[in-house]
Write an enzyme that holds these catalytic residues in place. Structure first.
Site, PDB file in Angstrom:
ATOM      1  N   ASN A   1       0.162  -1.253  -2.249  1.00  0.00           N
ATOM      2  CA  ASN A   1       1.285  -0.561  -3.014  1.00  0.00           C
ATOM      3  C   ASN A   1       0.573   0.408  -3.968  1.00  0.00           C
ATOM      4  OD1 ASN A   1      -0.145  -2.156  -5.222  1.00  0.00           O
ATOM      5  ND2 ASN A   1       1.694  -2.498  -6.038  1.00  0.00           N
TER       6      ASN A   1
ATOM      7  N   PHE B   1      -1.485   0.371  -6.473  1.00  0.00           N
ATOM      8  CA  PHE B   1      -1.550   0.156  -7.724  1.00  0.00           C
ATOM      9  C   PHE B   1      -2.885   0.500  -8.356  1.00  0.00           C
ATOM     10  CE2 PHE B   1      -2.573  -2.562 -11.589  1.00  0.00           C
ATOM     11  CZ  PHE B   1      -1.357  -2.274 -12.385  1.00  0.00           C
TER      12      PHE B   1
ATOM     13  N   LEU C   1       7.386 -10.041   3.028  1.00  0.00           N
ATOM     14  CA  LEU C   1       6.728  -9.312   4.310  1.00  0.00           C
ATOM     15  C   LEU C   1       7.095  -9.768   5.757  1.00  0.00           C
ATOM     16  CD1 LEU C   1       5.113  -6.462   4.852  1.00  0.00           C
ATOM     17  CD2 LEU C   1       3.175  -7.925   4.761  1.00  0.00           C
ATOM     18  N   TYR C   2       7.821  -9.013   6.634  1.00  0.00           N
ATOM     19  CA  TYR C   2       7.865  -9.600   8.053  1.00  0.00           C
ATOM     20  C   TYR C   2       7.090  -8.832   8.799  1.00  0.00           C
ATOM     21  CZ  TYR C   2      11.539 -12.274   5.592  1.00  0.00           C
ATOM     22  OH  TYR C   2      12.105 -13.012   4.778  1.00  0.00           O
TER      23      TYR C   2
ATOM     24  N   THR D   1       1.446 -10.525  -8.956  1.00  0.00           N
ATOM     25  CA  THR D   1       0.708 -10.284  -7.546  1.00  0.00           C
ATOM     26  C   THR D   1      -0.091 -11.372  -7.025  1.00  0.00           C
ATOM     27  OG1 THR D   1       0.664  -8.018  -8.191  1.00  0.00           O
ATOM     28  CG2 THR D   1      -1.154  -8.572  -6.457  1.00  0.00           C
TER      29      THR D   1
ATOM     30  N   TYR E   1      -5.587 -12.588 -14.974  1.00  0.00           N
ATOM     31  CA  TYR E   1      -6.247 -12.268 -13.754  1.00  0.00           C
ATOM     32  C   TYR E   1      -6.896 -13.792 -13.296  1.00  0.00           C
ATOM     33  CZ  TYR E   1      -9.880 -10.701 -10.455  1.00  0.00           C
ATOM     34  OH  TYR E   1     -10.578 -10.561  -9.144  1.00  0.00           O
TER      35      TYR E   1
ATOM     36  N   LYS F   1      -5.410 -16.305 -10.363  1.00  0.00           N
ATOM     37  CA  LYS F   1      -6.320 -16.571  -9.271  1.00  0.00           C
ATOM     38  C   LYS F   1      -6.540 -18.064  -8.969  1.00  0.00           C
ATOM     39  CE  LYS F   1      -7.565 -12.511  -7.620  1.00  0.00           C
ATOM     40  NZ  LYS F   1      -7.714 -12.088  -6.014  1.00  0.00           N
TER      41      LYS F   1
HETATM   42  P1  NAD Z   1      -9.292  -2.883  -5.714  1.00  0.00           P
HETATM   43  O1  NAD Z   1      -8.551  -2.718  -7.118  1.00  0.00           O
HETATM   44  O2  NAD Z   1     -10.060  -1.735  -5.432  1.00  0.00           O
HETATM   45  O3  NAD Z   1      -8.409  -3.396  -4.675  1.00  0.00           O
HETATM   46  C1  NAD Z   1      -7.212  -3.970  -4.696  1.00  0.00           C
HETATM   47  C2  NAD Z   1      -5.914  -3.272  -4.123  1.00  0.00           C
HETATM   48  O4  NAD Z   1      -4.961  -4.282  -3.959  1.00  0.00           O
HETATM   49  C3  NAD Z   1      -5.628  -1.951  -4.431  1.00  0.00           C
HETATM   50  O5  NAD Z   1      -5.755  -1.001  -3.346  1.00  0.00           O
HETATM   51  C4  NAD Z   1      -4.229  -2.427  -5.143  1.00  0.00           C
HETATM   52  O6  NAD Z   1      -3.581  -0.910  -4.819  1.00  0.00           O
HETATM   53  C5  NAD Z   1      -3.859  -3.485  -4.295  1.00  0.00           C
HETATM   54  N1  NAD Z   1      -2.796  -4.052  -5.051  1.00  0.00           N
HETATM   55  C6  NAD Z   1      -2.736  -4.474  -6.306  1.00  0.00           C
HETATM   56  N2  NAD Z   1      -1.461  -5.170  -6.284  1.00  0.00           N
HETATM   57  C7  NAD Z   1      -0.733  -5.129  -5.341  1.00  0.00           C
HETATM   58  C8  NAD Z   1       0.521  -5.667  -4.915  1.00  0.00           C
HETATM   59  N3  NAD Z   1       1.308  -6.209  -5.765  1.00  0.00           N
HETATM   60  N4  NAD Z   1       0.976  -5.315  -3.479  1.00  0.00           N
HETATM   61  C9  NAD Z   1       0.076  -4.703  -2.732  1.00  0.00           C
HETATM   62  N5  NAD Z   1      -1.115  -4.375  -3.049  1.00  0.00           N
HETATM   63  C10 NAD Z   1      -1.543  -4.406  -4.354  1.00  0.00           C
HETATM   64  O7  NAD Z   1     -10.311  -4.110  -5.946  1.00  0.00           O
HETATM   65  P2  NAD Z   1     -11.277  -4.782  -4.913  1.00  0.00           P
HETATM   66  O8  NAD Z   1     -12.529  -4.779  -5.812  1.00  0.00           O
HETATM   67  O9  NAD Z   1     -11.257  -4.132  -3.528  1.00  0.00           O
HETATM   68  O10 NAD Z   1     -11.092  -6.302  -4.760  1.00  0.00           O
HETATM   69  C11 NAD Z   1     -10.421  -6.708  -3.869  1.00  0.00           C
HETATM   70  C12 NAD Z   1      -9.903  -8.320  -3.777  1.00  0.00           C
HETATM   71  O11 NAD Z   1     -11.122  -8.940  -4.107  1.00  0.00           O
HETATM   72  C13 NAD Z   1      -8.984  -8.456  -5.193  1.00  0.00           C
HETATM   73  O12 NAD Z   1      -8.162  -9.615  -4.514  1.00  0.00           O
HETATM   74  C14 NAD Z   1      -9.838  -9.053  -6.244  1.00  0.00           C
HETATM   75  O13 NAD Z   1      -9.473  -9.990  -7.082  1.00  0.00           O
HETATM   76  C15 NAD Z   1     -11.170  -9.816  -5.085  1.00  0.00           C
HETATM   77  N6  NAD Z   1     -12.408  -9.724  -6.064  1.00  0.00           N
HETATM   78  C16 NAD Z   1     -13.010  -8.648  -6.117  1.00  0.00           C
HETATM   79  C17 NAD Z   1     -14.440  -8.468  -6.495  1.00  0.00           C
HETATM   80  C18 NAD Z   1     -15.196  -7.475  -6.865  1.00  0.00           C
HETATM   81  O14 NAD Z   1     -16.252  -7.567  -7.712  1.00  0.00           O
HETATM   82  N7  NAD Z   1     -15.025  -6.380  -6.163  1.00  0.00           N
HETATM   83  C19 NAD Z   1     -14.696  -9.732  -7.436  1.00  0.00           C
HETATM   84  C20 NAD Z   1     -13.918 -11.061  -6.997  1.00  0.00           C
HETATM   85  C21 NAD Z   1     -12.596 -10.880  -6.575  1.00  0.00           C
END
Ligand code: NAD
Ligand code: UDP
Length: 324
Positions: A40, A42, A69-70, A98, A151, A155
């Site tokens: 989305n 965000f 989502l389908y 989310t 968060y 999670k």
């Molecule tokens: P990011 O913010 O770059 O990517 C997350 C993506 O999810 C974004 O593109 C955002 O627009 C999308 N999003 C958010 N809410 C949404 C919703 N309701 N519907 C559809 N899309 C949605 O973050 P990232 O670093 O790429 O992280 C990706 C995943 O990995 C996340 O779930 C995060 O919690 C997990 N994670 C990342 C890290 C890290 O260090 N990068 C560490 C632990 C966990």
């Protein structure tokens, strides 16, 4: 549903326009798969996936995972969720929705399709840990009502849902606990420490250390992280996780700042700002399980990963650096 072919799968990546998701999609397309990217936008922009639109095996759907989502796919990577403290605290209720509604919707989809689903969980489930390094059997030390809780608890609830779907519906689930990961395509303003320090260093701005900089993190380069996630997805069905994926080399935040100043050749001064509430004091993954079960361990040292990330931000910031 049988796979589209023995080798080519149709794969859903939620959060696919984000930092990790966009790199994951690059890798899956390189392997010859079809990818549906659901996001989305965000906490990201289409810029991360601009280069993919010409690929006929790539499809983008602007959609919020809080709603059903389908689609018909063979595998699901559930990455949708803002990941940086600034982004996830911007609209904490949406963050929690989310994680929880998103997990319910994606698990429901996986249940209908009887397909494997991988959850991008996080080291934040350990909160401010009292066990060091963190092993998967540690239950964590999380404040349920603080600014990070939307968060952390989101999670944690998502993990609960994944394991309940596994027990109740025999769904093949895979839960990865990701530790701090960095690399090209991090959002320049998401406030995470690596992108913050690099952007500040390149623009000659003060480097903002929160607290005295003695808190630690262990930083994993994005390529290593993705190797781990992709190995987990294709692991045997009895491998559910949770499994830590991260780099074991631990740095203080002050050490990180000094490395980045050196790599960028910056003249930025280091300034100290108040430490945010509930900021974990130390964090380092125990990756024994990932080594044993997935045959995985990180290979990119921080110096090399940071240099690659600096190259990305130099190009990204371009004229801004010249004007600084
Ligand atoms: P990011 O913010 O770059 O990517 C997350 C993506 O999810 C974004 O593109 C955002 O627009 C999308 N999003 C958010 N809410 C949404 C919703 N309701 N519907 C559809 N899309 C949605 O973050 P990232 O670093 O790429 O992280 C990706 C995943 O990995 C996340 O779930 C995060 O919690 C997990 N994670 C990342 C890290 C890290 O260090 N990068 C560490 C632990 C966990
Ligand atoms: N941090 C910092 N300066 C910044 C951004 C972050 O000192 O400009 C610190 C932050 O307080 C934390 C660590 O760096 O101790 C990692 O922060 P980040 O937001 O990247 O990840 P997380 O806290 O979620 O691990």
């Amino acid at each position: 549903m049988p796979p589209i072919s023995d080798s080519r799968k149709r794969i859903l990546v939620t959060g696919g326009a984000g930092f990790l998701g966009s790199h994951l999609i690059d890798r899956l397309l390189d392997q010859g798969h079809e990818v549906i990217c659901v996001d989305n936008l965000f906490s990201s922009t289409k810029r991360n996936i601009d280069h993919l639109h010409a690929n006929p095996r790539f499809e983008f759907m602007r959609h919020d995972v809080c709603f059903p989502l389908y689609v018909e796919v063979d595998e699901i990577y559930n990455l949708a969720c803002p990941a940086s403290p600034i982004h996830y605290q911007h609209d904490p209720i949406q963050t929690l929705k989310t994680s929880v509604h998103g997990a319910i919707n994606m698990l429901g989809l996986a249940k209908r399709l009887k397909c494997p689903i991988l959850q991008a969980s996080t080291s934040e489930v350990y909160g401010d840990p009292v066990i060091h390094p963190q092993t998967e059997d540690y239950w964590g030390n999380v404040n349920p009502i603080g600014p990070r809780s939307c968060y952390d608890e989101g999670k944690r609830a998502a993990e609960t849902l994944f394991f309940d779907y596994h027990r109740q519906h025999a769904l093949p689930v895979k839960v990865a606990r990701i530790f701090n990961t960095y690399g090209p395509r991090m959002h320049r303003q998401d406030g995470r420490v690596v992108s913050n320090f690099i952007v500040q260093a390149l623009l000659g701005q003060p480097i903002t250390i929160y607290g005295d900089g003695s808190q630690t993190r262990s930083f994993c380069y994005v390529d290593d992280l993705l190797d781990g996630l992709m190995r987990l997805m294709v692991s045997p069905p009895d491998v559910t996780g949770p499994i830590n994926i991260g780099n074991t080399r631990e740095y203080t935040i002050l050490q990180l700042a000094e490395m980045i100043v050196e790599i960028t050749g910056s003249r930025s001064e280091i300034v100290r700002l108040p430490i945010p509430q509930d900021d974990p004091r130390q964090r380092q993954p125990d990756i024994t399980k990932a080594r044993e079960v997935l045959g995985w361990e990180p290979t990119v040292p921080a110096q090399q990963g940071l240099e690659r990330t600096v190259v990305y931000f130099r190009e990204f910031l371009g004229a801004e650096i010249a004007a600084a």
